[in-house]
Write a protein that holds these residues in place. Structure first.
Motif, PDB file in Angstrom:
ATOM      1  N   PHE A 112      -7.429   2.146  -6.165  1.00  0.00           N
ATOM      2  CA  PHE A 112      -6.694   3.107  -5.318  1.00  0.00           C
ATOM      3  C   PHE A 112      -7.505   4.395  -5.138  1.00  0.00           C
ATOM      4  CE2 PHE A 112      -3.679   6.548  -4.548  1.00  0.00           C
ATOM      5  CZ  PHE A 112      -3.109   6.080  -3.370  1.00  0.00           C
ATOM      6  N   ALA A 120      -8.874  -4.410  15.539  1.00  0.00           N
ATOM      7  CA  ALA A 120     -10.150  -3.888  16.076  1.00  0.00           C
ATOM      8  C   ALA A 120     -11.120  -5.041  16.329  1.00  0.00           C
ATOM      9  CB  ALA A 120     -10.746  -2.875  15.100  1.00  0.00           C
ATOM     10  N   SER A 169     -14.615   3.658  11.240  1.00  0.00           N
ATOM     11  CA  SER A 169     -14.092   2.314  10.953  1.00  0.00           C
ATOM     12  C   SER A 169     -14.271   1.409  12.165  1.00  0.00           C
ATOM     13  CB  SER A 169     -12.602   2.356  10.589  1.00  0.00           C
ATOM     14  OG  SER A 169     -12.402   3.090   9.416  1.00  0.00           O
ATOM     15  N   TRP A 203     -15.995   9.069   4.625  1.00  0.00           N
ATOM     16  CA  TRP A 203     -16.137   9.075   6.085  1.00  0.00           C
ATOM     17  C   TRP A 203     -16.216  10.511   6.606  1.00  0.00           C
ATOM     18  CZ3 TRP A 203     -17.961   4.782   7.382  1.00  0.00           C
ATOM     19  CH2 TRP A 203     -17.340   3.540   7.226  1.00  0.00           C
ATOM     20  N   PHE A 246      -6.181   4.050  19.115  1.00  0.00           N
ATOM     21  CA  PHE A 246      -5.691   4.313  17.746  1.00  0.00           C
ATOM     22  C   PHE A 246      -5.510   5.815  17.527  1.00  0.00           C
ATOM     23  CE2 PHE A 246      -6.628   0.624  14.555  1.00  0.00           C
ATOM     24  CZ  PHE A 246      -5.845  -0.219  15.312  1.00  0.00           C
ATOM     25  N   VAL A 264       0.868  -1.197   0.000  1.00  0.00           N
ATOM     26  CA  VAL A 264       0.000   0.000   0.000  1.00  0.00           C
ATOM     27  C   VAL A 264       0.895   1.234   0.000  1.00  0.00           C
ATOM     28  CG1 VAL A 264      -2.017  -1.065   1.091  1.00  0.00           C
ATOM     29  CG2 VAL A 264      -0.134  -0.224   2.514  1.00  0.00           C
ATOM     30  N   SER A 265       0.281   2.419  -0.084  1.00  0.00           N
ATOM     31  CA  SER A 265       1.092   3.625  -0.301  1.00  0.00           C
ATOM     32  C   SER A 265       1.786   4.153   0.954  1.00  0.00           C
ATOM     33  CB  SER A 265       0.207   4.731  -0.873  1.00  0.00           C
ATOM     34  OG  SER A 265      -0.672   5.213   0.141  1.00  0.00           O
ATOM     35  N   LYS A 266       1.191   3.922   2.131  1.00  0.00           N
ATOM     36  CA  LYS A 266       1.668   4.525   3.394  1.00  0.00           C
ATOM     37  C   LYS A 266       1.727   6.055   3.303  1.00  0.00           C
ATOM     38  CE  LYS A 266       4.412   1.631   5.977  1.00  0.00           C
ATOM     39  NZ  LYS A 266       5.647   0.907   6.308  1.00  0.00           N
ATOM     40  N   ILE A 309      -1.557  12.624   3.941  1.00  0.00           N
ATOM     41  CA  ILE A 309      -2.898  12.927   3.422  1.00  0.00           C
ATOM     42  C   ILE A 309      -3.764  13.472   4.559  1.00  0.00           C
ATOM     43  CG2 ILE A 309      -5.003  11.921   2.434  1.00  0.00           C
ATOM     44  CD1 ILE A 309      -3.273   9.975   0.849  1.00  0.00           C
ATOM     45  N   ASP A 349      -1.876   9.110  11.239  1.00  0.00           N
ATOM     46  CA  ASP A 349      -3.001   9.523  10.398  1.00  0.00           C
ATOM     47  C   ASP A 349      -4.302   9.605  11.195  1.00  0.00           C
ATOM     48  OD1 ASP A 349      -4.193   6.923  10.568  1.00  0.00           O
ATOM     49  OD2 ASP A 349      -3.041   6.232   8.848  1.00  0.00           O
ATOM     50  N   GLY A 350      -4.221   9.476  12.523  1.00  0.00           N
ATOM     51  CA  GLY A 350      -5.426   9.419  13.369  1.00  0.00           C
ATOM     52  C   GLY A 350      -6.429  10.509  12.990  1.00  0.00           C
ATOM     53  N   HIS A 396      -1.009  -1.241   8.791  1.00  0.00           N
ATOM     54  CA  HIS A 396      -1.669  -1.559   7.523  1.00  0.00           C
ATOM     55  C   HIS A 396      -3.186  -1.671   7.775  1.00  0.00           C
ATOM     56  CE1 HIS A 396      -3.017  -4.202   4.260  1.00  0.00           C
ATOM     57  NE2 HIS A 396      -1.909  -3.888   3.606  1.00  0.00           N
TER      58      HIS A 396
HETATM   59  C1  LIG Z   1     -10.130   0.271  12.805  1.00  0.00           C
HETATM   60  C2  LIG Z   1      -9.620   1.194  11.713  1.00  0.00           C
HETATM   61  C3  LIG Z   1      -9.177   2.470  12.047  1.00  0.00           C
HETATM   62  C4  LIG Z   1      -8.732   3.336  11.051  1.00  0.00           C
HETATM   63  N1  LIG Z   1      -8.310   4.603  11.401  1.00  0.00           N
HETATM   64  C5  LIG Z   1      -7.914   5.473  10.431  1.00  0.00           C
HETATM   65  C6  LIG Z   1      -7.499   6.795  10.759  1.00  0.00           C
HETATM   66  O1  LIG Z   1      -7.516   7.215  11.926  1.00  0.00           O
HETATM   67  N2  LIG Z   1      -7.078   7.605   9.750  1.00  0.00           N
HETATM   68  C7  LIG Z   1      -7.051   7.188   8.454  1.00  0.00           C
HETATM   69  O2  LIG Z   1      -6.646   7.960   7.572  1.00  0.00           O
HETATM   70  N3  LIG Z   1      -7.478   5.951   8.119  1.00  0.00           N
HETATM   71  C8  LIG Z   1      -7.886   5.085   9.056  1.00  0.00           C
HETATM   72  N4  LIG Z   1      -8.289   3.819   8.699  1.00  0.00           N
HETATM   73  C9  LIG Z   1      -8.392   3.493   7.270  1.00  0.00           C
HETATM   74  C10 LIG Z   1      -7.144   2.811   6.656  1.00  0.00           C
HETATM   75  O3  LIG Z   1      -6.742   1.742   7.457  1.00  0.00           O
HETATM   76  C11 LIG Z   1      -5.967   3.778   6.486  1.00  0.00           C
HETATM   77  O4  LIG Z   1      -6.375   4.955   5.824  1.00  0.00           O
HETATM   78  C12 LIG Z   1      -4.855   3.128   5.647  1.00  0.00           C
HETATM   79  O5  LIG Z   1      -4.449   1.935   6.267  1.00  0.00           O
HETATM   80  C13 LIG Z   1      -3.682   4.076   5.504  1.00  0.00           C
HETATM   81  O6  LIG Z   1      -2.612   3.413   4.893  1.00  0.00           O
HETATM   82  P1  LIG Z   1      -2.139   3.772   3.425  1.00  0.00           P
HETATM   83  O7  LIG Z   1      -1.871   5.228   3.312  1.00  0.00           O
HETATM   84  O8  LIG Z   1      -1.012   2.858   3.101  1.00  0.00           O
HETATM   85  O9  LIG Z   1      -3.416   3.390   2.584  1.00  0.00           O
HETATM   86  P2  LIG Z   1      -3.589   3.094   1.018  1.00  0.00           P
HETATM   87  O10 LIG Z   1      -4.224   1.756   0.913  1.00  0.00           O
HETATM   88  O11 LIG Z   1      -2.354   3.314   0.269  1.00  0.00           O
HETATM   89  O12 LIG Z   1      -4.700   4.153   0.598  1.00  0.00           O
HETATM   90  C14 LIG Z   1      -4.392   5.483   0.165  1.00  0.00           C
HETATM   91  C15 LIG Z   1      -5.129   6.487   1.016  1.00  0.00           C
HETATM   92  O13 LIG Z   1      -6.533   6.296   0.945  1.00  0.00           O
HETATM   93  C16 LIG Z   1      -7.144   6.543   2.217  1.00  0.00           C
HETATM   94  N5  LIG Z   1      -7.727   5.288   2.700  1.00  0.00           N
HETATM   95  C17 LIG Z   1      -7.394   4.024   2.346  1.00  0.00           C
HETATM   96  N6  LIG Z   1      -8.202   3.130   2.929  1.00  0.00           N
HETATM   97  C18 LIG Z   1      -9.076   3.828   3.669  1.00  0.00           C
HETATM   98  C19 LIG Z   1     -10.171   3.480   4.508  1.00  0.00           C
HETATM   99  N7  LIG Z   1     -10.543   2.207   4.683  1.00  0.00           N
HETATM  100  N8  LIG Z   1     -10.844   4.470   5.127  1.00  0.00           N
HETATM  101  C20 LIG Z   1     -10.494   5.762   4.960  1.00  0.00           C
HETATM  102  N9  LIG Z   1      -9.477   6.161   4.162  1.00  0.00           N
HETATM  103  C21 LIG Z   1      -8.773   5.211   3.537  1.00  0.00           C
HETATM  104  C22 LIG Z   1      -6.024   7.010   3.138  1.00  0.00           C
HETATM  105  O14 LIG Z   1      -5.975   8.426   3.125  1.00  0.00           O
HETATM  106  C23 LIG Z   1      -4.798   6.396   2.500  1.00  0.00           C
HETATM  107  O15 LIG Z   1      -3.612   7.081   2.788  1.00  0.00           O
HETATM  108  C24 LIG Z   1      -8.735   2.916   9.696  1.00  0.00           C
HETATM  109  C25 LIG Z   1      -9.186   1.628   9.375  1.00  0.00           C
HETATM  110  C26 LIG Z   1      -9.601   0.777  10.377  1.00  0.00           C
HETATM  111  C27 LIG Z   1     -10.073  -0.607  10.003  1.00  0.00           C
END
Ligand SMILES: Cc1cc2nc3c(=O)[nH]c(=O)nc-3n(C[C@H](O)[C@H](O)[C@H](O)COP(=O)(O)OP(=O)(O)OC[C@H]3O[C@@H](n4cnc5c(N)ncnc54)[C@H](O)[C@@H]3O)c2cc1C
Length: 390
Positions: free
Chosen positions: A73, A149, A182, A83, A167, A40-42, A47, A173-174, A141
């Motif tokens: 993506f 959760a 979520s 959300w 969390f 994934v992008s992290k 963001i 990213d909280g 992740h």
């Molecule tokens: C219990 C729980 C708590 C979470 N808390 C947060 C939180 O506090 N802040 C947060 O930004 N995301 C949260 N998420 C959503 C998601 O897990 C993260 O956004 C994601 O893991 C960030 O990693 P990434 O940048 O590598 O995501 P990637 O998969 O690379 O996605 C790119 C971007 O898309 C957005 N994104 C991706 N998946 C989700 C998703 N399911 N919901 C909302 N946005 C998403 C994020 O901005 C992310 O950086 C939560 C998910 C769960 C299940």
């Protein structure tokens, strides 16, 4: 690992771009651990504070991939907007969470199961390992967040509100919307009748066998219930500053992109930054998260950063401003702070205006029901992006 600068954010985006198409769609559920190349992008820490705003990320992705290949993506990026829009139109869900959290933190102060969970001593190897990863990296992740959760709620039988609080205190990213909703979703409160249950075979598969998961995880979801969420309110109409006012721009850690898009709509004569340290302390946010956001704000263009309403008012008077304009805050700690600032500025005849970016203006009103209905509006924002197609 996550530096609070625009250049670090852009580097991470450039490195990820080649994988943002079909590769992401196929691999994104795998969590191979913090020390391997991520599927994934992290990008989420950047963001979250819009050091990398959604439109910039999506534009860069569409310059390398077709909309069809990048659709998974782009959908994920838009889950965040969904959300945020959902909660923006139902602020009482956040307020209820805050009230319940405060009461539960008191009740669970010396609860053994809760202490074991946050100290990573539950004896469930994968859970304890994710807890350590959260403390070490302030990132998990998405799949690990879901499993964590689920085990917290359905196996350890701890209140979801305390998990969401844990969390929010530790994730870079909280975010009040993505995090709270979520957790509600895993608990079965967000989409009625749908809970998320972590299964050992699923964890084994998507961690590529890193965890054996020999401990027994609950095979039955806890049945939680509460009144259905309120109907969505409409978004407030924002008042635009009249022509001829001398305006200052207020930049906050909630939307660092505002320094670029607000001046396009208004012409501020000066800029100030504000970081609400008190509010981070009140929510007990960990130092790593506070410092990441404070430094990201500090590293953005503009003068020094204020931390009290008085300092901001004094600056506005020195600059002889008629008004201050800032990005409309989304639900979380900022709407309260803004109320305070507005009152203090009004006492000096200085108006506080808020503006909404077109991305939010276009998408938020569609967050009335589920994501699949919301998703139909995504092409509206893609049309507005100036993309040189792949
Ligand atoms: C219990 C729980 C708590 C979470 N808390 C947060 C939180 O506090 N802040 C947060 O930004 N995301 C949260 N998420 C959503 C998601 O897990 C993260 O956004 C994601 O893991 C960030 O990693 P990434 O940048 O590598 O995501 P990637 O998969 O690379 O996605 C790119 C971007 O898309 C957005 N994104 C991706 N998946 C989700 C998703 N399911 N919901 C909302 N946005 C998403 C994020 O901005 C992310 O950086 C939560 C998910 C769960 C299940």
């Amino acid at each position: 690992m996550f530096l609070p600068t625009k250049s670090a954010a852009c580097n991470a985006l450039s490195k990820f771009l080649p994988d943002a198409g079909l590769e992401y769609a196929v691999q994104r559920n795998y969590d191979n651990g913090p020390d391997t190349k991520a599927s994934v992008s992290k990008l989420s820490p950047w963001i979250r504070i819009r050091l990398l705003p959604e439109w910039e990320v999506v534009t860069a992705v569409l310059e390398q991939h077709s909309p069809a290949d990048a659709s998974k993506f782009i959908d994920e990026v838009c889950w965040r907007t969904y959300w945020k829009g959902w909660l923006q139109m139902r602020p009482s869900v956040w307020q209820n969470y805050l009230n319940e959290r405060a009461a539960l933190l008191e009740d669970f102060r010396s609860h053994v199961g809760y202490q074991r969970a946050i100290e990573g001593r539950t004896g469930i190897e994968c859970f304890d390992s994710w807890n350590q990863e959260l403390l070490d990296h302030n990132y998990l992740h998405n799949h690990a967040r879901m499993w964590y959760a689920s085990i917290w709620i359905h196996t350890l039988k701890l209140p979801w509100q305390l998990g969401a609080d844990w969390f929010l205190r530790h994730l870079l990213d909280g975010d009040p919307a993505s995090n709270t909703l979520s957790w509600r979703w895993v608990a079965g409160l967000q989409t009625r009748g749908k809970t998320y249950l972590a299964r050992p075979d699923n964890i084994r598969k998507y961690t590529s066998g890193r965890f054996r998961v020999e401990e027994s995880l609950s095979t039955e979801a806890l049945e939680l219930d509460e009144a259905p969420p309120p109907k969505p309110m409409s978004l407030p109409d924002l008042t635009h500053p009249q022509d001829g006012l001398k305006l200052g721009l207020l930049l906050t850690e909630e939307d660092l992109s505002a320094a670029e898009w607000l001046p396009e709509q208004n012409t501020p004569s000066s800029m100030a930054k504000y970081f609400p340290t008190d509010h981070y302390e009140a929510l007990d946010i960990c130092p790593e998260v506070v410092e990441f956001r404070r430094k990201a704000l500090g590293n953005s263009t503009g003068a020094g950063t204020f931390e009290t309403p008085r300092e901001l008012v004094e600056w506005a008077k020195r600059e002889q401003l008629d008004g201050i304009i800032t990005a409309e805050p989304t639900i979380g700690h900022w709407p309260e702070i803004l109320k305070l600032l507005k009152a203090e500025l009004a006492a000096e005849n200085i108006e506080l205006f808020t503006a909404r970016h077109w991305w939010d203006q276009t998408l938020f009103p569609h967050a009335t029901k589920g994501f699949f209905r919301f998703k139909k509006a995504i092409p509206k924002v893609l049309e507005k992006l100036a993309v040189q197609p792949a």
